[in-house]
Design a protein around this motif. Structure first.
Motif, PDB file in Angstrom:
ATOM      1  N   UNK A  91       9.977  37.547 -22.353  1.00 13.59           N
ATOM      2  CA  UNK A  91       9.929  37.112 -23.747  1.00 13.59           C
ATOM      3  C   UNK A  91       9.631  38.321 -24.633  1.00 13.59           C
ATOM      4  N   UNK A  92       9.910  38.193 -25.904  1.00 15.17           N
ATOM      5  CA  UNK A  92       9.796  39.327 -26.824  1.00 15.17           C
ATOM      6  C   UNK A  92       8.412  39.970 -26.853  1.00 15.17           C
ATOM      7  N   UNK A  96      16.590  43.196 -28.953  1.00 13.35           N
ATOM      8  CA  UNK A  96      17.466  42.922 -27.813  1.00 13.35           C
ATOM      9  C   UNK A  96      17.425  44.039 -26.781  1.00 13.35           C
ATOM     10  N   UNK A  97      17.315  45.281 -27.230  1.00 13.57           N
ATOM     11  CA  UNK A  97      17.200  46.396 -26.289  1.00 13.57           C
ATOM     12  C   UNK A  97      15.905  46.279 -25.498  1.00 13.57           C
ATOM     13  N   UNK A  98      14.797  45.979 -26.191  1.00 19.92           N
ATOM     14  CA  UNK A  98      13.520  45.847 -25.494  1.00 19.92           C
ATOM     15  C   UNK A  98      13.556  44.718 -24.465  1.00 19.92           C
ATOM     16  N   UNK A  99      14.140  43.592 -24.824  1.00 18.72           N
ATOM     17  CA  UNK A  99      14.241  42.470 -23.884  1.00 18.72           C
ATOM     18  C   UNK A  99      15.025  42.859 -22.637  1.00 18.72           C
ATOM     19  N   UNK A 100      16.175  43.489 -22.828  1.00 14.67           N
ATOM     20  CA  UNK A 100      17.026  43.814 -21.685  1.00 14.67           C
ATOM     21  C   UNK A 100      16.408  44.924 -20.839  1.00 14.67           C
ATOM     22  N   UNK A 141      14.851  34.333 -28.013  1.00 20.08           N
ATOM     23  CA  UNK A 141      14.477  33.754 -29.307  1.00 20.08           C
ATOM     24  C   UNK A 141      13.097  34.273 -29.661  1.00 20.08           C
ATOM     25  N   UNK A 142      12.916  34.704 -30.908  1.00 15.20           N
ATOM     26  CA  UNK A 142      11.648  35.309 -31.296  1.00 15.20           C
ATOM     27  C   UNK A 142      10.622  34.358 -31.906  1.00 15.20           C
TER      28      UNK A 142
END
Length: 248
Positions: free
Chosen positions: A114-115, A221-225, A84-85
């Motif tokens: 986290x983001x 989402x790519x950065x988080x994963x 969640x951002x």
């Protein structure tokens, strides 16, 4: 004995109950031997078009995040992604360490992604400081995102809000709309385009946009994963979602 399907890593993921994009996107990026396990923050699909409405959504997220984390850690994941951002940006850079610490405590001391940390790490390896940002929000949500990036030392050259009126409506933004936002926000001085908002389905579109523009386009989402995998010793290069996950 290790988990039979996730012997390398089990990833706990918590997302708002209105979010329909993060879970399928993260599952599509999964390396062999890694499994994702999603818990949901129960929130209402309230209006975000003005500050009282946005604050009400934020209140719902704050009240439900820790219970969602506790619900997912009972499967004993190796780490937890907070998908969640707004909570990451709303209170500013000075409060991030406190928010992150509270998430880690709820996760029983496990690593938490986290983001802000994921995007900061991504932009560091991509060597980009002059950025433009796409958000899913109306202006009331764009402002704290802008303050966070400028407060973190980035040269913010532009912000393009997609104007989604409620949390659920964020997932309804089309690839055509995202393509147009990328075109609108890009400029010769922009070193990277960053998309925030985990309910925006932009993982594959970001990879295509990199091909058009010849510069990094970073999906939230790519950065988080990517950050969760790399922080936990998974170095597989996964193609189809942009240079971050394919090359770093």
């Amino acid at each position: 004995m290790p988990d039979s399907l996730g012997p390398r890593l089990k990833v706990g993921v918590v997302v708002p109950s209105t979010n329909t994009s993060a879970q399928p996107e993260l599952d599509a990026m999964r390396p062999d031997g890694v499994t994702n396990h999603t818990g949901r923050m129960i929130i209402d699909d309230d209006s975000m078009v003005d500050q009282p409405g946005f604050e009400h959504v934020m209140h719902g997220i704050r009240e439900s995040t820790h219970p969602a984390i506790r619900g997912v850690v009972s499967c004993d994941p190796g780490c937890v992604i907070i998908g969640v951002s707004p909570e990451s940006y709303w209170e500013g850079t000075e409060s991030h360490a406190r928010v992150l610490g509270s998430m880690r405590e709820a996760a029983g001391g496990r690593p938490v992604t986290m983001s802000p940390d994921a995007l900061d790490a991504a932009l560091a390896v991509l060597e980009a400081r002059r950025i433009a940002v796409i958000t899913p929000y109306p202006p009331v949500g764009d402002d704290p995102v802008s303050r966070f990036f400028t407060g973190s030392g980035y040269d913010l050259l532009g912000v393009q809000g997609l104007g989604a009126p409620s949390p659920l409506q964020i997932s309804h933004v089309s690839e055509t709309g995202l393509r147009d936002a990328v075109k609108e926000i890009d400029g010769a001085d922009v070193e990277a385009i960053v998309q925030v908002g985990t309910n925006v389905a932009m993982a594959r579109l970001a990879a295509a946009a990199e091909f058009w523009l010849g510069k990094p386009v970073v999906s939230n989402n790519v950065a988080l994963y990517w950050h969760a995998l790399r922080q936990n010793g998974i170095t597989d290069r996964v193609r189809g979602f942009g240079s971050l996950l394919a090359e770093h």
